[in-house]
Every structure is written in C-alpha cells, then in structure tokens.
Design an enzyme around this catalytic site. Structure first.
Site, short mmCIF file in Angstrom:
data_model
loop_
_atom_site.label_atom_id
_atom_site.label_comp_id
_atom_site.label_asym_id
_atom_site.label_seq_id
_atom_site.Cartn_x
_atom_site.Cartn_y
_atom_site.Cartn_z
N ASP A 163 2.64 10.50 3.18
CA ASP A 163 3.56 11.41 3.84
C ASP A 163 2.76 12.48 4.58
OD1 ASP A 163 5.88 12.56 4.69
OD2 ASP A 163 6.35 13.54 2.80
N LYS A 193 11.13 2.79 -0.11
CA LYS A 193 11.11 4.22 -0.38
C LYS A 193 11.31 4.52 -1.87
CE LYS A 193 10.91 6.92 2.45
NZ LYS A 193 11.86 7.50 3.42
N CYS A 219 21.87 50.46 1.04
CA CYS A 219 21.32 49.48 0.10
C CYS A 219 19.91 49.09 0.54
CB CYS A 219 22.22 48.25 0.06
SG CYS A 219 21.62 46.96 -1.07
N LYS A 246 2.73 4.62 1.05
CA LYS A 246 3.18 5.20 2.32
C LYS A 246 2.86 6.70 2.27
CE LYS A 246 7.23 5.56 5.36
NZ LYS A 246 7.21 7.04 5.49
N GLU A 287 0.84 -1.19 0.00
CA GLU A 287 0.00 0.00 0.00
C GLU A 287 0.88 1.25 0.00
OE1 GLU A 287 -2.01 0.60 3.87
OE2 GLU A 287 -0.75 -1.06 4.55
N CYS A 315 21.74 48.70 -5.37
CA CYS A 315 22.21 50.05 -5.07
C CYS A 315 23.42 50.48 -5.90
CB CYS A 315 22.52 50.19 -3.58
SG CYS A 315 24.00 49.29 -3.05
N CYS A 317 26.43 45.70 -6.87
CA CYS A 317 25.12 45.33 -6.32
C CYS A 317 24.02 45.71 -7.30
CB CYS A 317 24.90 46.04 -4.98
SG CYS A 317 23.26 45.77 -4.29
N TYR A 351 -4.97 2.67 8.13
CA TYR A 351 -4.22 1.55 7.56
C TYR A 351 -3.72 0.55 8.60
CZ TYR A 351 -0.34 4.69 8.83
OH TYR A 351 0.50 5.53 9.49
N CYS A 398 27.64 42.93 -1.20
CA CYS A 398 27.49 44.35 -1.47
C CYS A 398 28.12 45.15 -0.34
CB CYS A 398 26.00 44.69 -1.59
SG CYS A 398 25.64 46.46 -1.55
#
Length: 737
Positions: free
Chosen positions: A131, A327, A462, A129, A127, A435, A432, A239, A456
């Site tokens: 999450d 998994k 800035c 799994k 079945e 600025c 930057c 389950y 920067c």
C-alpha cells in the site's frame, strides 16, 4: 427507497441513469483525493463498493454506460507542478477479490479460457499488495533515465529526481542480461518506523502532523525539492514491468527474480503456486504476518505466471484478465475504553472522544476514537434505531475497533460479556467542560427534531471555541497564513499572545515574547526526548539554538494577508454554515466588507429578516439564521472592529460593467491548467460574472481546455460547445499579452 439504496435489479432506466451519473462523479472525486492529493476520505472497502455497484448497473443497463464511466479509468490526472510523462504501456488497476470463492472463480475462468491446453499446467504467482505509491522506472542500457507516477494510468508525473534519492532504486542495473530498454514498475512506500520518526521530528520542530505512511510516502515523493524526499528514507519494491525490448524471463516469477539480480528489492513473500488451496494458503500466511512486516499491505496479488498465457488472455477495460487482487478484510482489534473526553469545536460542538488502551490496527497504534455525538454513544442513529451490536458505550467497556483502509478508526461493537459490573451509562454533559456555559441541542424548526449535536452557548468567551476559530481563520482555505499551523496557534494562545483574530496581525509587535514561547517549546520537547531515552537533559539550548529561524518568514506571511480577498475574509470569520462557496456568493452580492457588515447587522435587527436581506440564489434560511446569530451578538462587534483595524479586505470586483465577454456564461475548466491553478481560474471567472461548472452539459457555454483534457472535451464537441485553450481564455477576458 432512493435509487442509491435500491438493489440493481429493481432500478428503472431513469433510476439507473441517475445512479450512474452520481457514481461517476463520486468515484472521480475520490480518485482525485486519493491519487492526486494523497488524502482519501473513505475506506478502500467503501470505495470498492462504489465501483462494484457501478459495474453491476452497467452490466444490467449496457446502453446507459457513460463516456466518463469509472470502469475504464485508473487513478487521477497528473498533479500540477510536474512535467508529464506518457506511459509507453498503460499502468492499469487490478480486479478485486474479496472472498475465497472469488479466487476460485478467477482460477476457473483461467482454466476455461485455456481449456484446449489440457496437458498444460497453469501456474500462478502470489505476492503481497504493498500500500504505497506506484512508480515506473525507465532504464536504457542499464541506466535509470526517467521515473514517473501512475497518474491517470496513461500520463503520469515526472519525478525522476525524487526517485533517484531512494536507496532501493539503482541508478545503474547490476549483473547482466537486462533488456536494452525496460520500464521497471513497483511501489514506493514508507516503513512504520520511518513514519513514526518523521512524526517525532516534525513535532519537535512545531511542524505538521502526518496521518499515515501511505499518504506521507506519496506526499514525500511529490516534493519540489528532492532533498526533502531524500530525508524521508522511502523504500521501493519492484514487482512488474511495462515497456521492454525483451522479456526479462519466460515467467512472472522468474522475471521478478531477475529484478533482484539487477539490484532491486523484491518481496520475499512472493511464491509460485498451481492450485486454489496453495494460493489461499499463501494469502493466510501473509495475512498472519501482516502486522509484523513493518509496512502497509492491503491484500495479496495473484497473476498467471506464464507470460505467453498472460498475452493470450489479454485485458478487459482498464484491467488485465490474468491478475487479481485478493483484498484483506478491514483489520479489527479489541481494546478497552479508559475514559471519554469532550472536545469543543470552532462552532461550539461538543465532540466526545474515547481514550483507549493503545492497540495496533492496520499498522497504526490507535489510542483515540471519535464517538461523534451523544446519540452515537447511546448506540442510536438519528431515528433512534440501534447502530451497533452491544448498543451503548461505557467507560471500562471492551470494544472491537477497525480501520477500514486509511480512515479514522471506528467502534464496531461492544463486548457485553466483558462489561464491568460497575460500568454506568455515560452521562453526556449539559454544560461546556471548558467555560461552563450551557450546552444545548437546537431544534430544527421544519422537522421539530433535535439536532444530534450539543453546542456550547459561550461563543467568544469560550477558550476552546476561540482556539478553533483562530485555527480556522489562518487555515489554507481562509486567510492562508503559512507557518501559523495548529500547533503554533495553540502555543501562542496558551502563552497569552493570541486571543482574537486581530492578535495574529499584532504578533510582530511582540517578537521577543513569540521567540521565547517557541524556545520554551523546543526546550520542553528536548527534555521529553531525553527523558524517554532515560537520560537527563545535559544543557539548555544555546543562544543561537534559541533563535527561531522561521520568525521573519512567519511575520512576512502574516503581513502578506493584510489585504485579503473579500470571500476569503468572510469564510475566515468562521460563521456557522458559511463555507467557501457561500462566502463567495456573499462577497459577490455585497462587494465590500462594509456593505456585508451593514446588511448583516440590519438583518439581525429586523423583525422580518427577509425584508432586509436580499434574495440570493443558493442562500436560504439556514445561512440567514447563522448571519443573524453572528451579527446579533454584540460581543462579535468589538472583535470585528479590532480585526478591521489590522486588515483591509479588497472589494469583490465583478467586471460585468467593464465589458466582460463571459458575464452570465457557464464555463467549464478541464485538463491541466499551466498559467493558473484551478482555484484561481474559478475565482477569475466568477469575478467576471461567469458561472463555473464542474461538468459539461447542454447549459455549458464555454470550455477552457488545458493539456490532458479528456471526456469533457469530447462531450463539448458532441454538444457543439465552443472550446478554447488557456491563452485564448486570457485574450477573451482582455488579459492576453
């Protein structure tokens, strides 16, 4: 080669002991984040790798198995704020399978164990799994009487009222034939559609953003107000079962079908099989349907079907032998890099982000992925070595991305065959983008190597750094101003209402402008929603709708922080390399904000900072250098002066001189504290001159134990360390009733 990277067979006894200690601490912390805070920081695959390595070392060195070994642990201690429920039958974790061969080995173990039953065919179930968040529901005479989270597998949180709001959970069982008492177990989850709707509702209200359905479902289920849980439209698949006065049916498969008769939703993909081929075929079928299910799954669970055989095969520490979780590998997808943007962080770091053609990975639509720094874009690690197939990343490239677990997506490789002929190597900016100030890579004086990040140099001029600094200033670990989250900070900054931290405390004086900004955002969001539906916005909001109901609450929350603790204030300033722990050390050393600023300025002005700055255990040249940069920048003087006109940090008081009975002692808090949070306990002890440790050792002087204290309590007894409860702690420090 460190012991963390050595193969297990090459570890010495000393290496193995150190590695087991590291793994125990690291796994416990990840358990706390995942199960206790619903905020994992590593992928499922990375977490599983830690547990596998721990188990391999324990098998190689059985005499070194620790009392706090992760092997026997499940989940994390119950969170504070809920009553505790002890499970009549523990809620265990499952062993993991990662390959088809692991599944073959599982069936072979079953056949060997039941070898004497040669004429008896062993069946299995398969079945999805889910999450989500595991929950246990107790029914007595068909009536739902109590529900709990998994917690640490032995003790969970009582969330009965919240579970009763979930439509998939019947308050009274249907049909007949149910046991007098039974604990139905299953997974609470949130669908992708509901998750997206919640994100949109929250964005429209200027609320928090949500990361993924699993964490959101867990957080929704732990709400103090059941009405909030009810609004999230959570789902539940049944389950399994725990305690029961009689088996629902002779087999796992038929028992779960009974659950459906009693009113529960069960997975339609559950099947019964007898061979490896049948199980793996179902695994591949479920994996193929994974993206279309509408909710998160991360594998397929196989169980021995016959309950009699389950009981005979039994359990190994923390896990049933008769079940295993196969998994899924990290889900991958292919998409195209449309452009690369540069974001500027609080400390000036230029962070590149790839904007992608939207693609669904692991049930989440991914449009952005972090590129970390310019070396990463070039495909190099810090030592100049290649880190991915296809090397550098360019605009227009086709890339393979993955989301391992619930972590941020990452680029796995570049599909070179699909690279456009015109694609050029990306040129990382040296100025930057916000600025225009120079952006430089600092050189580590000790190693002579360039820092991997470019920053920067504009600092407070800035705007990007200003916004990030404001976000940090009001954050939970800093000034902790409720209701002033990232979206509101951005809104008020762009509206000209916030430029510096001091402006936060002047917002109330501009109430009308604040309300207008909030109204305009709500109206714009309403227009966007209508446009998305293909209809025109029919009206503006009414005067009543224009009123932001939370305004008075926001202003009250701001006013409540006008006298912050000194350590919080120092942390809130956002000085590079100064986290909350370092801020506490500085606050304890200097006691007042005036002394902290005086020493900071004198250190910045001194030819040799070590002649001014005191020697503090835990603070080195990196922090001192950051303080010099901060206090040596004249632009910060005006910002600090304005801020201190609005707030008055409380002196950091260490009551050693007042007869503290715990001064100089090492204290460990364990278990569930009922009269104070763990953070409050730590701050209280430190103010009394004590050192707070996270684990018990021969250097520990005192253990304060609350309900649910486990291995630390046992360690304290073995080492002869004094143990007291919370009431005795308050008596010890002179605050008892």
């Amino acid at each position: 080669m460190s012991e963390t990277s050595k193969p297990v067979e090459k570890l010495t006894v000393e290496d193995a002991a150190q590695e087991l200690a590291r793994l125990a601490a690291e796994i416990a912390e990840h358990d706390r984040r995942y199960h206790g805070e619903d905020a994992p920081t590593i992928s499922d695959a990375e977490y599983d790798a830690l547990r596998i390595r721990n188990a391999e070392i324990e098998a190689q060195f059985p005499d070194l198995v620790r009392q706090d070994s992760p092997t026997g642990s499940v989940g994390a201690p119950p969170a504070e704020g809920f009553a505790k429920v002890r499970h009549a039958v523990p809620m265990l974790s499952l062993a993991k399978a990662y390959t088809d061969q692991d599944v073959v080995d599982f069936l072979e173990r079953a056949k060997r164990f039941f070898e004497r039953d040669k004429d008896f065919d062993i069946a299995f179930t398969a079945e999805p799994k889910i999450d989500g968040l595991s929950a246990s529901l107790r029914y007595e005479n068909g009536v739902f009487v109590q529900g709990a989270t998994r917690g640490d597998g032995t003790v969970g949180e009582d969330i009965t009222a919240n579970l009763k709001t979930i439509a998939d959970i019947p308050h009274r069982l249907k049909g007949s034939g149910w046991p007098e008492a039974i604990e139905i177990r299953g997974e609470v989850y949130m669908t992708y559609a509901e998750f997206q709707a919640l994100k949109e509702r929250s964005a429209a209200m200027g609320g928090q953003d949500y990361v993924n359905p699993r964490n959101t479902a867990a957080g929704s289920l732990r709400q103090k107000d059941p009405a909030v849980t009810a609004s999230r439209n959570l789902k539940f698949f049944a389950y399994a079962w725990g305690y029961t006065t009689e088996d629902p049916a002779p087999t796992q498969y038929d028992s779960v079908q009974k659950f459906a008769e009693w009113g529960f939703k069960i997975s339609p993909l559950m099947v019964r099989a007898k061979s490896v081929d049948e199980l793996i075929a179902q695994y591949k079928l479920i994996e193929a349907q994974r993206s279309s299910l509408g909710y998160d799954i991360d594998g397929v669970v196989y169980k021995v079907d016959q309950l009699e055989l389950q009981r005979r095969w039994g359990f190994v520490t923390g896990e049933p032998r008769w079940a295993i979780a196969h998994k899924f590998p990290a889900e991958q997808a292919t998409t195209r890099v449309r452009k690369i943007d540069i974001q500027v962080g609080r400390t000036g770091t230029l962070a590149p982000v790839a904007r992608l053609d939207p693609v669904t990975v692991g049930g989440v639509t991914v449009v952005n992925v972090t590129l970390h720094n310019e070396d990463y874009i070039k495909g190099l690690d810090s030592n100049g070595q290649p880190i991915r197939e296809g090397n550098d990343i360019r605009i227009g490239d086709t890339v393979v991305i993955q989301r391992a677990g619930d972590v941020i997506p990452q680029i796995v490789s570049v599909v070179i065959d699909k690279r456009p002929p015109e694609a050029e190597p990306y040129q990382f900016p040296h100025t930057c983008p916000i600025c225009g100030s120079p952006a430089t890579r600092e050189v580590n004086e000790k190693t002579g190597k360039e820092d991997s990040r470019r920053r920067c140099t504009g600092e407070l001029i800035c705007p990007a750094q200003a916004v990030e600094a404001l976000r940090h200033f009001v954050s939970r670990g800093a000034m902790d101003i409720e209701g002033l989250g990232a979206e509101n900070i951005d809104l008020f900054f762009n509206a000209g209402l916030l430029k510096t931290a001091a402006d936060v405390f002047r917002l109330k004086d501009r109430r009308a402008e604040v309300q207008q900004a909030l109204f305009e955002r709500r109206e714009a969001q309403a227009r966007e929603r209508e446009a998305a539906k293909g209809t025109a916005r029919k009206k503006v909001l009414s005067a009543e709708e224009r009123t932001y109901e939370g305004l008075d609450k926001l202003f009250a929350a701001i006013d409540a922080r006008r006298e912050p603790e000194l350590d919080r204030f120092i942390f809130a300033l956002g000085i590079r390399h100064i986290g909350d722990t370092t801020a506490a050390l500085l606050a304890r050393t200097f006691s007042t904000v005036e002394e902290f600023i005086r020493v900071g300025k004198e250190t910045a002005a001194a030819e040799d900072p070590h002649t001014v700055f005191p020697s503090i255990n835990g603070i080195g040249d990196t922090v001192i250098g950051a303080l010099i940069d901060f206090f040596g920048n004249e632009r910060n003087d005006a910002v600090l002066d304005e801020l201190l006109e609005q707030v008055h940090p409380k002196p950091y008081v260490v009551n050693i001189s007042a007869g503290s009975t715990v001064a100089g002692k090492t204290v460990v808090f364990t278990g569930s504290l009922e009269k104070m949070s763990r953070g409050e306990a730590k701050a209280m002890a430190e103010r009394l001159g004590a050192k707070v440790a996270g684990s018990v050792s021969a250097k520990t002087d005192l253990v304060v134990a609350g309900p649910g204290a486990g291995s630390k309590l046992k360690q304290a007894a073995e080492l002869g360390i004094e143990v007291i409860d919370e009431d005795q702690w308050f008596e010890r420090i002179g605050q008892g009733n």
